[in-house]
Design a protein around this motif. Structure first.
Motif, PDB file in Angstrom:
ATOM      1  N   GLU A  27      82.407  44.885  40.229  1.00  0.00           N
ATOM      2  CA  GLU A  27      81.732  43.660  40.633  1.00  0.00           C
ATOM      3  C   GLU A  27      82.774  42.653  41.111  1.00  0.00           C
ATOM      4  O   GLU A  27      83.968  42.773  40.815  1.00  0.00           O
ATOM      5  CB  GLU A  27      80.931  43.085  39.453  1.00  0.00           C
ATOM      6  CG  GLU A  27      79.968  44.066  38.820  1.00  0.00           C
ATOM      7  CD  GLU A  27      78.868  44.548  39.753  1.00  0.00           C
ATOM      8  OE1 GLU A  27      78.726  43.957  40.846  1.00  0.00           O
ATOM      9  OE2 GLU A  27      78.166  45.496  39.400  1.00  0.00           O
ATOM     10  N   LYS A  29      85.061  39.556  41.070  1.00  0.00           N
ATOM     11  CA  LYS A  29      85.731  38.878  39.959  1.00  0.00           C
ATOM     12  C   LYS A  29      86.271  37.530  40.410  1.00  0.00           C
ATOM     13  O   LYS A  29      86.797  37.390  41.520  1.00  0.00           O
ATOM     14  CB  LYS A  29      86.871  39.745  39.417  1.00  0.00           C
ATOM     15  CG  LYS A  29      86.397  41.054  38.798  1.00  0.00           C
ATOM     16  CD  LYS A  29      87.566  41.870  38.282  1.00  0.00           C
ATOM     17  CE  LYS A  29      87.090  43.175  37.651  1.00  0.00           C
ATOM     18  NZ  LYS A  29      88.206  44.011  37.169  1.00  0.00           N
ATOM     19  N   PHE A  30      86.152  36.539  39.518  1.00  0.00           N
ATOM     20  CA  PHE A  30      86.662  35.204  39.791  1.00  0.00           C
ATOM     21  C   PHE A  30      88.160  35.142  39.504  1.00  0.00           C
ATOM     22  O   PHE A  30      88.685  35.931  38.712  1.00  0.00           O
ATOM     23  CB  PHE A  30      85.951  34.187  38.887  1.00  0.00           C
ATOM     24  CG  PHE A  30      84.713  33.598  39.496  1.00  0.00           C
ATOM     25  CD1 PHE A  30      83.681  34.405  39.936  1.00  0.00           C
ATOM     26  CD2 PHE A  30      84.565  32.236  39.621  1.00  0.00           C
ATOM     27  CE1 PHE A  30      82.543  33.877  40.484  1.00  0.00           C
ATOM     28  CE2 PHE A  30      83.426  31.685  40.163  1.00  0.00           C
ATOM     29  CZ  PHE A  30      82.412  32.506  40.596  1.00  0.00           C
ATOM     30  N   ASN A  35      85.321  28.863  36.791  1.00  0.00           N
ATOM     31  CA  ASN A  35      83.902  29.136  36.622  1.00  0.00           C
ATOM     32  C   ASN A  35      83.129  29.055  37.930  1.00  0.00           C
ATOM     33  O   ASN A  35      81.963  29.457  37.990  1.00  0.00           O
ATOM     34  CB  ASN A  35      83.278  28.164  35.615  1.00  0.00           C
ATOM     35  CG  ASN A  35      83.731  28.443  34.200  1.00  0.00           C
ATOM     36  OD1 ASN A  35      83.997  29.586  33.837  1.00  0.00           O
ATOM     37  ND2 ASN A  35      83.823  27.387  33.398  1.00  0.00           N
ATOM     38  N   PHE A  36      83.768  28.513  38.957  1.00  0.00           N
ATOM     39  CA  PHE A  36      83.100  28.425  40.258  1.00  0.00           C
ATOM     40  C   PHE A  36      84.141  28.441  41.368  1.00  0.00           C
ATOM     41  O   PHE A  36      85.315  28.125  41.159  1.00  0.00           O
ATOM     42  CB  PHE A  36      82.232  27.166  40.358  1.00  0.00           C
ATOM     43  CG  PHE A  36      83.011  25.876  40.372  1.00  0.00           C
ATOM     44  CD1 PHE A  36      83.422  25.304  41.577  1.00  0.00           C
ATOM     45  CD2 PHE A  36      83.330  25.229  39.185  1.00  0.00           C
ATOM     46  CE1 PHE A  36      84.140  24.111  41.588  1.00  0.00           C
ATOM     47  CE2 PHE A  36      84.038  24.038  39.196  1.00  0.00           C
ATOM     48  CZ  PHE A  36      84.445  23.476  40.393  1.00  0.00           C
ATOM     49  N   ILE A 116      88.204  35.428  45.301  1.00  0.00           N
ATOM     50  CA  ILE A 116      87.271  36.368  44.686  1.00  0.00           C
ATOM     51  C   ILE A 116      87.504  37.750  45.296  1.00  0.00           C
ATOM     52  O   ILE A 116      87.746  37.869  46.499  1.00  0.00           O
ATOM     53  CB  ILE A 116      85.814  35.940  44.946  1.00  0.00           C
ATOM     54  CG1 ILE A 116      85.560  34.574  44.320  1.00  0.00           C
ATOM     55  CG2 ILE A 116      84.824  36.958  44.407  1.00  0.00           C
ATOM     56  CD1 ILE A 116      84.197  34.019  44.651  1.00  0.00           C
ATOM     57  N   ASN A 152      75.438  38.819  41.034  1.00  0.00           N
ATOM     58  CA  ASN A 152      76.097  38.492  39.766  1.00  0.00           C
ATOM     59  C   ASN A 152      76.509  37.032  39.632  1.00  0.00           C
ATOM     60  O   ASN A 152      77.176  36.665  38.663  1.00  0.00           O
ATOM     61  CB  ASN A 152      77.332  39.377  39.575  1.00  0.00           C
ATOM     62  CG  ASN A 152      76.968  40.823  39.349  1.00  0.00           C
ATOM     63  OD1 ASN A 152      76.118  41.134  38.525  1.00  0.00           O
ATOM     64  ND2 ASN A 152      77.584  41.713  40.109  1.00  0.00           N
ATOM     65  N   PHE A 153      76.140  36.206  40.594  1.00  0.00           N
ATOM     66  CA  PHE A 153      76.492  34.794  40.550  1.00  0.00           C
ATOM     67  C   PHE A 153      75.243  33.941  40.684  1.00  0.00           C
ATOM     68  O   PHE A 153      74.193  34.398  41.121  1.00  0.00           O
ATOM     69  CB  PHE A 153      77.439  34.420  41.702  1.00  0.00           C
ATOM     70  CG  PHE A 153      78.706  35.220  41.763  1.00  0.00           C
ATOM     71  CD1 PHE A 153      79.554  35.277  40.672  1.00  0.00           C
ATOM     72  CD2 PHE A 153      79.047  35.916  42.899  1.00  0.00           C
ATOM     73  CE1 PHE A 153      80.725  35.999  40.715  1.00  0.00           C
ATOM     74  CE2 PHE A 153      80.216  36.646  42.962  1.00  0.00           C
ATOM     75  CZ  PHE A 153      81.066  36.696  41.869  1.00  0.00           C
ATOM     76  N   LYS A 168      79.751  31.290  37.919  1.00  0.00           N
ATOM     77  CA  LYS A 168      79.525  32.306  36.913  1.00  0.00           C
ATOM     78  C   LYS A 168      78.174  32.047  36.245  1.00  0.00           C
ATOM     79  O   LYS A 168      77.793  30.888  36.049  1.00  0.00           O
ATOM     80  CB  LYS A 168      80.633  32.284  35.852  1.00  0.00           C
ATOM     81  CG  LYS A 168      81.969  32.837  36.324  1.00  0.00           C
ATOM     82  CD  LYS A 168      82.976  32.833  35.180  1.00  0.00           C
ATOM     83  CE  LYS A 168      84.319  33.407  35.641  1.00  0.00           C
ATOM     84  NZ  LYS A 168      85.317  33.381  34.550  1.00  0.00           N
ATOM     85  N   THR A 171      76.927  28.843  33.921  1.00  0.00           N
ATOM     86  CA  THR A 171      77.830  27.698  34.083  1.00  0.00           C
ATOM     87  C   THR A 171      77.338  26.696  35.120  1.00  0.00           C
ATOM     88  O   THR A 171      78.010  25.692  35.350  1.00  0.00           O
ATOM     89  CB  THR A 171      79.251  28.166  34.491  1.00  0.00           C
ATOM     90  OG1 THR A 171      79.208  28.757  35.800  1.00  0.00           O
ATOM     91  CG2 THR A 171      79.799  29.180  33.491  1.00  0.00           C
TER      92      THR A 171
END
Length: 413
Positions: A27, A29-30, A35-36, A116, A152-153, A168, A171
């Protein structure tokens, strides 16, 4: 796209693909401790365009399309190249007349942008540039990205400020939803659906189920055979509606009285009614009545939360703007994307442009004395969509002659 390079790459990869190990899909990933992530985007023809890197490529322009499951590579520029992994041929079907198109499926790719990234990603590569997105949008468009970005976001699309923000799950700041209206959505086969109600010219309300399609630049497509008792509104016009995977889509365009979307009532939006042959594949699915497009979505700040089955809408400054449909009657393209050179690709019958004597192939020189080479495609289109009754003085090049004419913008529906 450099076809020679592309074909050589394809043969090399298909020769070795049978021996390649399967790469586990990851997936997105950050970056650590974030968190954003905010991604500024270009808004072209109502479409959201972001820069995306595939493996070791330079940034490529991808349209963000909620209606697409697997990322598509649609075109490479003359000097672009890209390495793809684990490639095999396949055929694709979708909207439009015809038998579909040839494509390639590539797995095990790294997609990354704005810090990302995700590995092991699947991509579909179209063998021909059927959509011609670059010439129609005026900038080079290399592909389309959809479900992998949203699943996923929590995704916020701020059309007014042209910023796409990924959060995320869990959040997203609740205070940002203070003025928002919640609309339930349903995720099926990697596509988001929403329930809405249209009112036809006879006052009948029709509950409908639409695919939320941010890659559709117009208001909505309605599949007439799937909506009981609905007729094409009067007046309407015959029109070329676009291109699907299976070929050209033709139909008619007319206005419905209203569209109810959550707590919002949008009055007199145009709707496109594809002919039944163009949408036969979609009609066989029997789970939708059409597509909700970006000319609706761009009137809001849109928050998509796939995991919790919800969408939040906050109206922006465009919410109350009237829905105009092609006031000039022109379809404009840029033969060389990135160069401010514009030609007429189509003229609607009985439209303002046909009455002004414009024809397919005319090259725009000036509008009200301003050199078109100083304007972007979006600026040109904004002039042609400004308001009914506006007078525009044009100069166009036709073969070796310069022709002057006056265009009176008018709404044909």
């Amino acid at each position: 796209m450099r076809l020679r390079h592309f074909w050589i790459l394809w043969f090399l990869l298909t020769t070795t693909a049978a021996f390649a190990q399967q790469v586990e899909v990851e997936e997105f990933k950050f970056p650590a401790s974030k968190n954003f992530v905010k991604i500024p985007f270009k808004l072209v023809h109502n479409l959201v365009v972001i820069p995306v890197n595939i493996n070791n490529s330079k940034p490529l322009n991808f349209v963000v399309d909620t209606g697409v499951e697997t990322s598509l590579l649609t075109q490479l520029g003359k000097f672009d190249s890209i390495t793809l992994n684990n490639v095999r041929p396949l055929s694709l079907r979708g909207l439009g007349k015809g038998e579909g198109i040839k494509a390639m499926n590539s797995s095990g790719n790294r997609i990354h942008f704005s810090g990302i990234e995700a590995k092991g990603q699947q991509m579909l590569v179209l063998m021909e540039n059927i959509f011609s997105l670059s010439t129609r949008l005026g900038v080079e468009i290399h592909g389309i990205i959809g479900y992998s970005l949203f699943k996923n976001f929590v995704v916020e699309i701020d059309y007014q400020n042209r910023v796409l923000t990924l959060f995320k799950p869990g959040t997203y700041p609740k205070k940002r939803l203070k003025k928002a209206s919640r609309v339930p959505i349903f995720i099926e086969d990697a596509k988001p659906y929403v329930k809405a109600v249209i009112t036809s010219e006879d006052g009948i309300k029709h509950p409908i189920r639409l695919v939320i399609d941010s890659g559709l630049s117009t208001t909505m497509l309605l599949y007439l055979p799937s909506i009981a008792a609905l007729k094409i509104p009067q007046p309407n016009i015959e029109a070329y509606l676009g291109r699907g995977l299976n070929g050209e889509i033709h139909g008619r365009i007319g206005r419905v009285e209203s569209l109810q979307l959550g707590s919002f009532l949008l009055k007199r939006p145009p709707a496109s009614f594809p002919d039944s042959i163009s949408i036969q594949h979609a009609l066989n699915l029997k789970n939708r009545n059409g597509n909700l497009g970006a000319d609706i979505l761009q009137r809001f700040k849109v928050v998509m939360d796939y995991q919790n089955g919800q969408m939040f809408l906050t109206q922006n400054y465009k919410y109350g703007s009237p829905f105009y449909f092609n006031l000039s009657g022109l379809e404009i393209v840029t033969p060389i994307p990135g160069l401010n050179y514009y030609t007429v690709s189509d003229v609607l019958p009985n439209s303002a442009s046909s009455k002004a004597g414009l024809i397919k192939g005319d090259a725009l020189l000036t509008i009200d004395g301003v050199n078109c080479a100083t304007k972007s495609l979006e600026e040109i289109l904004s002039l042609f969509q400004s308001k009914p009754g506006r007078k525009l003085k044009l100069q166009v090049k036709r073969d070796s002659a310069t022709i002057k004419t006056t265009l009176y913008l008018s709404d044909v529906i």
